[in-house]
Scaffold this active site. Structure first.
Site, PDB file in Angstrom:
ATOM      1  N   THR A 120      11.063  18.574 -50.242  1.00  0.00           N
ATOM      2  CA  THR A 120      12.489  18.099 -50.081  1.00  0.00           C
ATOM      3  C   THR A 120      13.131  17.764 -48.876  1.00  0.00           C
ATOM      4  OG1 THR A 120      12.868  20.027 -51.800  1.00  0.00           O
ATOM      5  CG2 THR A 120      14.775  19.337 -50.587  1.00  0.00           C
ATOM      6  N   ILE A 125      13.835  24.827 -46.953  1.00  0.00           N
ATOM      7  CA  ILE A 125      13.715  23.810 -48.015  1.00  0.00           C
ATOM      8  C   ILE A 125      12.431  23.505 -48.151  1.00  0.00           C
ATOM      9  CG2 ILE A 125      16.274  23.066 -47.950  1.00  0.00           C
ATOM     10  CD1 ILE A 125      15.263  20.526 -46.188  1.00  0.00           C
ATOM     11  N   ASP A 126      11.982  23.203 -49.335  1.00  0.00           N
ATOM     12  CA  ASP A 126      10.623  23.058 -49.873  1.00  0.00           C
ATOM     13  C   ASP A 126       9.985  21.915 -49.221  1.00  0.00           C
ATOM     14  OD1 ASP A 126      10.776  24.972 -51.690  1.00  0.00           O
ATOM     15  OD2 ASP A 126      11.548  23.400 -53.369  1.00  0.00           O
ATOM     16  N   MET A 127       8.601  21.895 -48.909  1.00  0.00           N
ATOM     17  CA  MET A 127       7.883  21.084 -48.200  1.00  0.00           C
ATOM     18  C   MET A 127       8.249  19.331 -48.540  1.00  0.00           C
ATOM     19  SD  MET A 127       3.750  20.406 -48.044  1.00  0.00           S
ATOM     20  CE  MET A 127       3.663  20.042 -49.778  1.00  0.00           C
ATOM     21  N   ARG A 148      15.419  22.776 -58.807  1.00  0.00           N
ATOM     22  CA  ARG A 148      14.276  22.203 -59.646  1.00  0.00           C
ATOM     23  C   ARG A 148      14.566  23.086 -60.935  1.00  0.00           C
ATOM     24  NH1 ARG A 148       9.570  22.925 -55.362  1.00  0.00           N
ATOM     25  NH2 ARG A 148       8.536  22.091 -57.159  1.00  0.00           N
TER      26      ARG A 148
END
Length: 305
Positions: free
Chosen positions: A140, A136-138, A237
């Site tokens: 998130t 998962i994104d930094m 997103r």
């Protein structure tokens, strides 16, 4: 390592653009260098970067092995939601990168996992991503599964591929969503002009489906729950921005100026992760509580609405 592609619907596209979209972690300039160095063959022959694809073309691209650096184990606290001999599920905090990358080899989730698990991590994804099945994104937060054994890794990877893993996210978006629920079904691929972004307007977009449900409305903002059918990069997103409701704090796909200056990136939390346990064969569901910043933001929005 050699990867193979057969052209079906991308006829007329430049080969360098096509490959840079298919290999999302490789830049177009890197692909062009591989082409110049003879590492890309079309039907067994070398081509130039500007070669236009023809239906039926068989492409072989050989990716030279990169000597990966040693990744140090670091005593970084982990919020562990579940753990057994096969896997663990962690609640990833904001500002933590999942795995090392060039120029960023410390402070990642992998560094912390190597300290916590020692040698007990799946080696399928190599030195840089031991145990990592998905990411998962930094910015998130929330639940992320990590595999200790190769057999567990193979099982979870197969479940991801067939879209059977239950993934629920919660987010706050700009605007007042009028309907109670909805679905965004729009392919996602690399942005046509900005490689750091994803887009629903990519020529080589891959199937992506996001279901959303309104949890609470706050006038100018809406608190939602999203269920993923697929797991494309930046999927929630991109999809929410595409229908005019970008995530609060997301300065990549939303407004450049955030109305809450202290926010660090998008308000997105991986709340629930459910899957078939690779050893027991039973369904396991883990829930990650909302982070404090998210709770405080909801309270503030509730107070002001």
């Amino acid at each position: 390592m050699t990867e193979y592609f057969t052209i079906e619907s991308q006829e007329g596209e430049r080969i360098d653009r096509y490959l840079s979209e298919e290999l999302e972690d490789k830049s177009r300039s890197y692909i062009q260098k591989l082409i110049r160095d003879g590492h890309v063959l079309v039907d067994g022959k070398t081509v130039k970067a500007g070669y236009r694809l023809v239906a039926g073309d068989n492409i072989a691209i050989t990716l030279p092995e990169i000597k990966e650096p040693e990744i140090p184990a670091e005593n970084i606290p982990l919020y562990i939601l579940y753990e057994d001999k096969d896997l663990l599920v962690v609640n990833k905090p904001k500002q933590m990168v999942v795995h090392p990358a060039p120029g960023h080899y410390t402070g990642t989730l992998v560094n912390a996992l190597m300290y916590h698990c020692g040698q007990d991590l799946s080696g399928i994804n190599g030195i840089m991503r031991p145990g990592i099945v998905h990411r998962i994104d930094m910015d998130t937060t929330g639940s992320l599964v990590v595999c200790k054994t190769d057999s567990a890794h193979q099982s979870l990877s197969a479940q991801l591929k067939e879209h059977s893993i239950h993934r629920i996210y919660e987010a706050i978006v700009h605007g007042n969503i009028k309907e109670e629920e909805g679905t965004v079904n729009a392919p996602i691929g690399r942005h046509p002009t900005d490689r750091k972004k994803m887009s629903i307007h990519s020529r080589n977009g891959k199937n992506a489906v996001t279901h959303y449900q309104v949890l609470k409305r706050f006038g100018d903002y809406t608190y939602i729950r999203c269920r993923l059918e697929t797991g494309r990069t930046h999927q929630i997103r991109v999809h929410m921005a595409s229908i005019g409701h970008p995530l609060l704090g997301d300065q990549v796909y939303g407004p450049k100026k955030c109305p809450f200056p202290k926010l660090q990136g998008q308000t997105l939390h991986a709340r629930i992760l459910g899957f078939i346990h690779p050893s027991t064969g039973e369904y396991l569901e883990i829930e990650a509580p909302l982070p404090q910043y998210f709770v405080e933001l909801l309270d503030k929005l509730m107070y002001n609405s």
